[in-house]
Design an enzyme around this catalytic site. Structure first.
Site, PDB file in Angstrom:
ATOM      1  N   ASP A 141       0.852  -1.193   0.000  1.00  0.00           N
ATOM      2  CA  ASP A 141       0.000   0.000   0.000  1.00  0.00           C
ATOM      3  C   ASP A 141       0.884   1.238   0.000  1.00  0.00           C
ATOM      4  O   ASP A 141       1.734   1.408   0.877  1.00  0.00           O
ATOM      5  CB  ASP A 141      -0.893  -0.025   1.262  1.00  0.00           C
ATOM      6  CG  ASP A 141      -2.023   0.982   1.165  1.00  0.00           C
ATOM      7  OD1 ASP A 141      -2.083   1.722   0.164  1.00  0.00           O
ATOM      8  OD2 ASP A 141      -2.838   1.036   2.105  1.00  0.00           O
ATOM      9  N   ASP A 167      -3.571   2.546  -5.626  1.00  0.00           N
ATOM     10  CA  ASP A 167      -2.332   2.619  -4.837  1.00  0.00           C
ATOM     11  C   ASP A 167      -2.138   1.428  -3.897  1.00  0.00           C
ATOM     12  O   ASP A 167      -1.379   1.524  -2.945  1.00  0.00           O
ATOM     13  CB  ASP A 167      -2.288   3.931  -4.047  1.00  0.00           C
ATOM     14  CG  ASP A 167      -3.156   3.878  -2.807  1.00  0.00           C
ATOM     15  OD1 ASP A 167      -4.195   3.196  -2.851  1.00  0.00           O
ATOM     16  OD2 ASP A 167      -2.792   4.493  -1.797  1.00  0.00           O
ATOM     17  N   GLU A 168      -2.813   0.334  -4.152  1.00  0.00           N
ATOM     18  CA  GLU A 168      -2.569  -0.839  -3.314  1.00  0.00           C
ATOM     19  C   GLU A 168      -2.771  -2.111  -4.123  1.00  0.00           C
ATOM     20  O   GLU A 168      -3.550  -2.145  -5.070  1.00  0.00           O
ATOM     21  CB  GLU A 168      -3.476  -0.840  -2.083  1.00  0.00           C
ATOM     22  CG  GLU A 168      -4.934  -0.858  -2.416  1.00  0.00           C
ATOM     23  CD  GLU A 168      -5.823  -0.844  -1.173  1.00  0.00           C
ATOM     24  OE1 GLU A 168      -5.652  -1.716  -0.311  1.00  0.00           O
ATOM     25  OE2 GLU A 168      -6.676   0.056  -1.095  1.00  0.00           O
TER      26      GLU A 168
HETATM   27 MG    MG Z   1      -2.389   4.032   0.326  1.00  0.00          MG
END
Ligand code: MG
Length: 412
Positions: A11, A106-107
């Site tokens: 993450d 974003d992960e």
């Molecule tokens: Mg994040």
């Protein structure tokens, strides 16, 4: 004996802010809010760790963030940059595992089961992944390691910022038990309050409850909650909380202009934005729609709705937009200023039975591109509600999207 799964959850830390810092290093160490300007009507899309100390967090109205931290730097944001950096992160992840699942922009989850012989102990691998992302992309991230996606995700959350946390096989219960129930993905404020009413605050308390008891209170959601409290993966991709919302009959968005308008480019940008909002929700539900409807209200409040039905149902923005633009040009009386525009899609059906359509490789490519951008819009979406103020962004989005290879498709 079954092989223990090894899952990484990677993450990015304050992703949008970190990307902005690459382009403007003077932002480093400052309270930064991405999502819009301080006086705008939208919400915070990302908050730097410095500004979080003031109580600012994502999804909070920008004006509220400004009240908490007036000295913060407010940035409207650059979705195109975030998408491009997301792709770079993805490329690094692909070097580490053949099984990468991006959960949002974003992960990502990496299945590292069986990588031990090739790459070494998981913690070492995580370390070198962490280093590689920092060196190659210049972005900080956190990594959680566990035997399930759920445990890995909670671990990465607790490792933040810029850390690695590994939960060893067999230690899941001890790791989870003392944590707040809100740490469980899918348990939001409402669920937390509901659990609180029954005196349940910690994950360990859930584990001890009888499944039947929770089923009687919350049905299926209660059962899956017990499984989650034990660190098991259940409905990870779709659990919205304690209740599963019914599938909608139609999906619509509309907006009222701040000032009545006849400006072509403003009108078109608004239609684009409305279509994007509708498309995003459509895909979120996994639905396809066949009836596309335009709503148009003039300054004198005279309102017309015009619809058309596609031969095949769709969930693609491009297809919806083509119909909406056509309906608009056929029905707009150019002398009259417009007060409100709305886009609706109906005759919804589930994805199943549409395989021929999904499997067209050009559509699939376009659909994947949309799913990636949906993740951005899930964060930016709320600011689109104040459409009149977000028009600048609408234009930016269009410039970006026109560069994507949009498949041509005849509708009729
Ligand atoms: Mg994040």
């Amino acid at each position: 004996m079954s092989v223990e799964r090894v899952i990484f959850h990677v993450d990015m830390d304050a992703f949008f802010v970190s990307v902005e810092e690459i382009f403007d290093p003077t932002l480093k160490g400052k309270p930064v809010v991405v999502g819009g300007l301080a006086h705008e009507r939208g919400v915070v899309a990302a908050a730097s760790y410095e500004v979080r100390k003031f109580g600012v967090h994502s999804a909070m109205p920008l004006r509220h963030a400004y009240r908490l931290c007036p000295q913060a730097v407010f940035i409207p944001g650059h979705p195109d940059r975030y998408r491009s950096y997301s792709r770079q992160v993805r490329a690094v992840l692909d070097d580490f595992s053949p099984q990468v699942k991006m959960a949002s922009i974003d992960e990502a989850y990496l299945d590292m089961t069986g990588s031990k012989r090739l790459l070494g102990p998981p913690l070492n691998v995580a370390n070198s992944l962490h280093e590689t992302i920092k060196e190659k992309i210049r972005l900080p991230c956190s990594i959680g390691i566990g035997t399930s996606r759920l445990v890995a995700k909670i671990a990465s959350d607790m490792a933040k910022p810029n850390g690695i946390l590994s939960v060893l096989p067999g230690a899941e219960d001890r790791f989870l038990a003392p944590l707040d129930v809100a740490r469980i993905p899918g348990v939001g404020k409402v669920s937390q309050e509901n659990l609180c009413k029954y005196g349940i605050h910690k994950i360990g308390q859930l584990t001890r409850l009888q499944e039947e008891h929770l089923r009687s209170i919350w049905g299926k959601a209660g059962v899956s909650l017990v499984a989650k409290s034990r660190g098991l993966d259940v409905d990870m991709w779709s659990s919205p909380g304690m209740s599963v919302p019914d599938k909608p009959k139609s999906i619509s968005h509309e907006t009222t202009f701040r000032d009545d308008t006849t400006k072509q480019d403003l009108i078109d940008a608004t239609l684009v934005k409305l279509v994007q909002l509708v498309g995003r929700r459509l895909r979120g539900y996994g639905l396809h729609g066949r009836t596309i409807q335009l709503k148009l209200r003039y300054a004198d409040f005279k309102t017309i709705t015009r619809a058309r039905t596609l031969i095949r149902s769709t969930q693609l923005d491009t297809v919806i937009l083509a119909s909406i633009r056509e309906l608009f040009s056929q029905n707009w009386n150019e002398d009259k200023a417009i007060r409100l525009l709305g886009v609706q899609i109906g005759s919804l059906e589930t994805t199943s039975g549409q395989l021929d359509w999904i499997d067209d490789p050009r559509d699939r490519k376009w659909k994947q591109a949309l799913e990636a951008t949906d993740a951005v819009r899930n964060r930016f979406g709320e600011s689109s509600i104040g459409l009149a103020s977000a028009m600048k962004n609408a234009h930016q989005e269009r410039v970006h999207e026109n560069t994507v290879d949009v498949p041509e498709r005849k509708l009729e």
